[in-house]
Design an enzyme around this catalytic site. Structure first.
Site, mmCIF file in Angstrom:
data_model
loop_
_atom_site.group_PDB
_atom_site.id
_atom_site.type_symbol
_atom_site.label_atom_id
_atom_site.label_comp_id
_atom_site.label_asym_id
_atom_site.label_seq_id
_atom_site.Cartn_x
_atom_site.Cartn_y
_atom_site.Cartn_z
ATOM 1 C CB ALA A 1 -0.917 0.004 1.222
ATOM 2 C CB SER A 2 2.691 3.056 -1.881
ATOM 3 O OG SER A 2 3.546 4.186 -1.948
ATOM 4 C CB THR B 1 7.225 6.112 -14.228
ATOM 5 O OG1 THR B 1 7.750 7.449 -14.160
ATOM 6 C CG2 THR B 1 5.745 6.146 -13.880
ATOM 7 C CG HIS C 1 -0.416 9.723 2.947
ATOM 8 N ND1 HIS C 1 0.156 10.061 4.149
ATOM 9 C CD2 HIS C 1 0.426 10.189 1.999
ATOM 10 C CE1 HIS C 1 1.289 10.705 3.942
ATOM 11 N NE2 HIS C 1 1.482 10.795 2.643
ATOM 12 C CE LYS D 1 2.586 7.069 1.788
ATOM 13 N NZ LYS D 1 3.574 8.073 2.128
ATOM 14 C CG ASP E 1 5.539 -15.200 2.319
ATOM 15 O OD1 ASP E 1 4.558 -15.168 1.528
ATOM 16 O OD2 ASP E 1 6.617 -15.724 2.028
#
Length: 545
Positions: free
Chosen positions: A119-120, A125, A215, A217, A222
């Protein structure tokens, strides 16, 4: 809904501090009346530059138990609000550098057997980000070759607006994987319910991120996970200082964050192999559907994860106390804190406020934020508590937008203005002996670290830390989806790691004084039209991270 301001007038009004009060009132008309009942929906820089309310000092509470025996008792009140996970301190490691963070992620992606959950705010790129995607491809290919021996699933949660910006973006980076491994890959793009209707049509790309973003992070492999404030972007892998903690082999905690990210993903737009997005069945659309219905559904889905984990942990704790289960006493507790005020979830805010309230004369707090913009509530608690505070923020030169062109160029000056306001209050209230402000500087680096370290009198190492995505500012509390963890530990090795982390950051800082703001390069201009410049993270023109 009142007629919208033109974009040019909107920008100009933001950067004249004398007009911020007017702008705040006008910006509120962009939101529905029921949204305004939750508080002012302030766009862009208005919350940054608005004058503070008169501060009423709070009364510090008497000190609680001290020493190792009373440490967990002192902070276990957090379990009233959120789940409490027992974690051996020996399995917690503080990462020190962007490269260590990057290499740890790559290594664990390559060896993951069952799940990778990330999640970020966005995925960059550049070549380093492509290497990260290549690691995911390698892991999925290995899983495919091994057949039944491995069934790897990868789930990625990003923000819709930031992840869709420009022609080459987070989505285009992930589409090849999604097309090839559609059954094993999920990409969710969270869209704030506050960006809708005319507001969504009028605000251009990049600026629309000011309304609210995903927002959180969290990087999970695992049963191990990294909690950080860093995004998946090249500067965060090279020369942008942040904080990162690795928790190894913590299945219950990993399950919690996997389910939390999954719950947010369920109420997000799902990216398809053809680059289209759609909602899962039976889910309310975030900006086409009813605002209240979306928020209510999202809150139920996310709080089910929190409440279920909390009930499970309480049951296990009761069994331990009754002697039914046999486990050695823990030396470390981890409390996950979630803040999603647009969805009616305020767990992190409540825990942070109480922690600051109870920081009495027997405590010393080191607090850091890459973007200095304490909320009024947090500011009152810092200035009214008995604890000694050392507050660290970025110097203008290591703000991520120092020297930027256009609107972004004035972000450092905006935060200088905020720091000067806060320092003036410290002096006016005669708190300079207790509250000190520091600025981080490192040549060719930028600063993005956030969190705090909590020391008890007589202890030279911290017993508690907060680490994660929140900046302690307006956006973190009111607009964005945030998560961090509170780690309470008696483990001396872990305390030493936290102490070394704190020292590493503060050793590159200088303390602010009144002379700091008299320097010519600290003069805050009323930005002229020919070079309008403006804010970033915290309450920003473009969410920097």
């Amino acid at each position: 809904m009142a007629a919208p301001m033109t974009w040019r007038r909107l920008i100009y009004s933001v950067y004249a501090p004398a007009l911020t009060g007017v702008f705040t009132r006008m910006s509120d008309t962009f939101f529905r009346t029921r949204d305004r009942r939750r508080g002012s929906s302030v766009l862009l820089l208005a919350p940054l530059l608005a004058e503070s309310d008169p501060l009423t000092l709070s009364q510090p509470r008497p000190p609680g138990p001290t020493g190792a025996e009373g440490l967990l008792t002192r902070f276990h009140w957090m379990a009233e609000h959120v789940p409490a996970f027992r974690v051996p301190g020996a399995q917690v490691r503080v990462l020190r550098s962007p490269d260590e963070f990057y290499q740890a992620m790559k290594a664990r992606i390559k060896t993951a057997k069952s799940r990778v959950v990330m999640a970020s705010l966005y995925l960059g790129t550049g070549p380093l980000e492509q290497d990260l995607v290549d690691c995911m491809q390698e892991a999925l290919e290995r899983s495919h070759r091994e057949g039944g021996a491995s069934d790897l699933k990868i789930s990625i949660l990003l923000d819709y607006t930031r992840g869709s910006r420009g022609k080459r973006n987070s989505r285009s980076m992930l589409l090849p994987l999604l097309r090839r491994f559609a059954q094993h890959m999920r990409v969710s793009l969270y869209h704030t319910p506050d960006l809708r209707g005319l507001l969504r049509l009028l605000i251009p790309e990049r600026f629309n991120e000011t309304i609210g973003v995903q927002h959180i992070k969290v990087y999970l492999f695992d049963n191990s996970l990294i909690i950080s404030g860093a995004n998946l972007s090249d500067s965060y892998f090279t020369n942008r200082q942040d904080r990162y903690v690795l928790l190894e082999d913590c299945p219950a905690l990993a399950d919690f964050f996997s389910e939390l990210v999954g719950a947010v993903g369920d109420v997000s737009l799902q990216l398809g192999p053809d680059d289209t997005v759609d909602m899962m069945e039976d889910m309310v659309h975030p900006y086409q559907g009813n605002r209240a219905e979306f928020s209510a559904l999202a809150q139920r889905r996310i709080m089910t994860v929190v409440n279920t984990a909390q009930a499970r942990q309480r049951m296990e704790e009761a069994e331990l106390q009754a002697g039914v289960a046999e486990e050695p006493p823990p030396d470390t507790w981890v409390f996950p804190l979630v803040q999603m005020k647009p969805l009616g979830i305020r767990l992190d805010e409540r825990v942070t406020e109480r922690l600051l309230t109870e920081a009495g004369g027997d405590a010393q707090v080191y607090l850091t934020s890459g973007y200095f913009n304490l909320t009024q509530a947090y500011m009152r608690l810092v200035l009214g508590a008995g604890a000694r505070y050392h507050i660290l923020t970025a110097s203008p030169q290591v703000n991520g937008f120092f020297g930027a062109k256009g609107v972004a160029g004035a972000i450092p000056a905006a935060y200088t203005h905020l720091a000067q306001q806060f320092y003036s209050k410290v002096c006016d209230l005669r708190q300079a002996h207790r509250v000190r402000v520091h600025e981080y500087y490192r040549q060719d680096w930028t600063f993005h670290a956030k969190g705090l370290w909590y020391y008890l009198t007589g202890c030279d190492r911290p017993c508690l830390t907060l680490i994660g995505s929140p900046n302690f500012g307006y956006r973190s509390v009111h607009r964005d989806l945030e998560a961090q963890i509170a780690i309470v530990t008696e483990n001396q090795e872990l305390q030493t790691q936290l102490q070394q982390e704190q020292e590493m950051l503060y050793q590159r800082s200088t303390e602010v004084s009144s002379a700091t703001f008299r320097q010519p390069d600290r003069h805050v201009k009323l930005w002229p039209p020919e070079r309008v410049t403006g804010p970033d993270a915290g309450v920003s023109m473009a969410r920097g991270g």
